[in-house]
Design an enzyme around this catalytic site. Structure first.
Site, PDB file in Angstrom:
ATOM      1  CG  HIS A 175      16.619 -35.493   7.702  1.00  0.00           C
ATOM      2  ND1 HIS A 175      16.651 -36.818   8.124  1.00  0.00           N
ATOM      3  CD2 HIS A 175      17.773 -34.933   8.161  1.00  0.00           C
ATOM      4  CE1 HIS A 175      17.771 -37.036   8.788  1.00  0.00           C
ATOM      5  NE2 HIS A 175      18.468 -35.912   8.832  1.00  0.00           N
ATOM      6  N   GLY A 176      14.408 -37.439   5.429  1.00  0.00           N
ATOM      7  CA  GLY A 176      14.281 -38.865   5.168  1.00  0.00           C
ATOM      8  C   GLY A 176      14.466 -39.767   6.366  1.00  0.00           C
ATOM      9  CG  ASP A 177      16.685 -41.874   9.731  1.00  0.00           C
ATOM     10  OD1 ASP A 177      15.642 -42.301  10.269  1.00  0.00           O
ATOM     11  OD2 ASP A 177      17.822 -42.260  10.083  1.00  0.00           O
ATOM     12  CG  LEU A 178      13.449 -34.693  10.955  1.00  0.00           C
ATOM     13  CD1 LEU A 178      14.896 -34.212  11.001  1.00  0.00           C
ATOM     14  CD2 LEU A 178      12.564 -33.648  10.291  1.00  0.00           C
ATOM     15  CG  ASN A 182      19.338 -38.893  12.597  1.00  0.00           C
ATOM     16  OD1 ASN A 182      20.323 -39.289  13.217  1.00  0.00           O
ATOM     17  ND2 ASN A 182      18.687 -39.664  11.738  1.00  0.00           N
TER      18      ASN A 182
END
Length: 267
Positions: A175-178, A182
């Protein structure tokens, strides 16, 4: 801007705008809930790269993990399905959702394009060397943007990553920004993973981010799967990236977090 964003979203949906309401959050982009005259509702989001975000949401959905459907998109506006958001999900439900996401593998580490959190570039050029990717794209990239004393410690971490990170972990879809904000939920199941910054990398990166501002609960790990050997020792290194992004975006209040993670990384 909210009114213009709402009008543009309504036009993309081919309807007449009846109501609009600004949604919470929006540190890096504006987000509004719109209702059309025919009763349809949608979430409209601004941003510098809506089409790329749409592609990332499609990648998440393609994994079988929940994500909002993209209803319309152009170069300035992303229009998304409105999802239920009524409280934190059951930890096991989150574990299963993240496991589905991470089950997708790539051939290399990175993504087909760079991305950004506001003014902070997320460099994603492909690599076959995971420690080098993390050193160059996630730590050394902050040179000139953080205080010199912190940068010297980051350089020390980066120089030793070949001894601290696996050379070739499976390139999972991240996801990269979990973090918790979010993750949308109806109070039991996860309804959507939102605001992605996707790339392929070590699955532990998302798991570390989930524990940066709180923990999802013991049921998460049971559903997601057991930790890899050494995961606890690597967590501070993976948490450094989002902590550094917060320091750059929101100021010195996050310096203590960065310093604490550097101490946890024994530097």
């Amino acid at each position: 801007m909210s009114a213009a964003l709402a009008r543009r979203a309504a036009a993309l949906l081919g309807g007449d705008l009846a109501q609009t309401r600004t949604l919470p959050g929006g540190d890096l982009s504006e987000c509004v809930l719109i209702r059309l005259a025919d009763g349809r509702e949608a979430v409209a989001k601004s941003g510098p790269a809506p089409r790329m975000e749409a592609a990332m949401l499609a990648a998440i959905a393609g994994s079988g993990a929940p994500a909002p459907a993209v209803l319309a998109v152009d170069d300035t506006v992303l229009v998304l399905e409105r999802l239920s958001d009524a409280g934190a999900p059951a930890p096991a439900e989150l574990g299963r959702a993240v496991a589905r996401l991470h089950a997708v593998s790539g051939a290399r580490y990175g993504w087909h394009a760079d991305y950004a959190f506001g003014p902070v570039t997320i460099a994603n050029a492909w690599s076959d060397d995971w420690p080098a990717f993390w050193a160059e794209r996630r730590l050394l990239c902050h040179a000139g943007h953080v205080p010199g004393a912190l940068m010297r410690r980051l350089e020390a971490v980066a120089a030793d990553l070949k001894n601290r990170l696996p050379a070739r972990p499976r390139p999972a879809l991240l996801h990269g920004d979990l973090w918790g904000g979010n993750v949308l939920s109806d109070g039991v199941r996860v309804t959507g993973l939102i605001d992605p910054a996707c790339y392929h990398g070590h699955a532990e990166v998302d798991c570390a981010m989930l524990a940066l501002f709180g923990r999802p609960g013991p049921g998460f790990r049971e559903a997601y799967g057991p930790p890899e050997p050494g995961e606890a020792e690597r967590a501070a290194i993976y948490k450094l990236w989002p902590a550094l992004v917060h320091l750059r975006l929101f100021g010195a209040g996050y310096r203590g977090m960065v310093e604490g993670l550097l101490e946890a990384a024994w530097v």
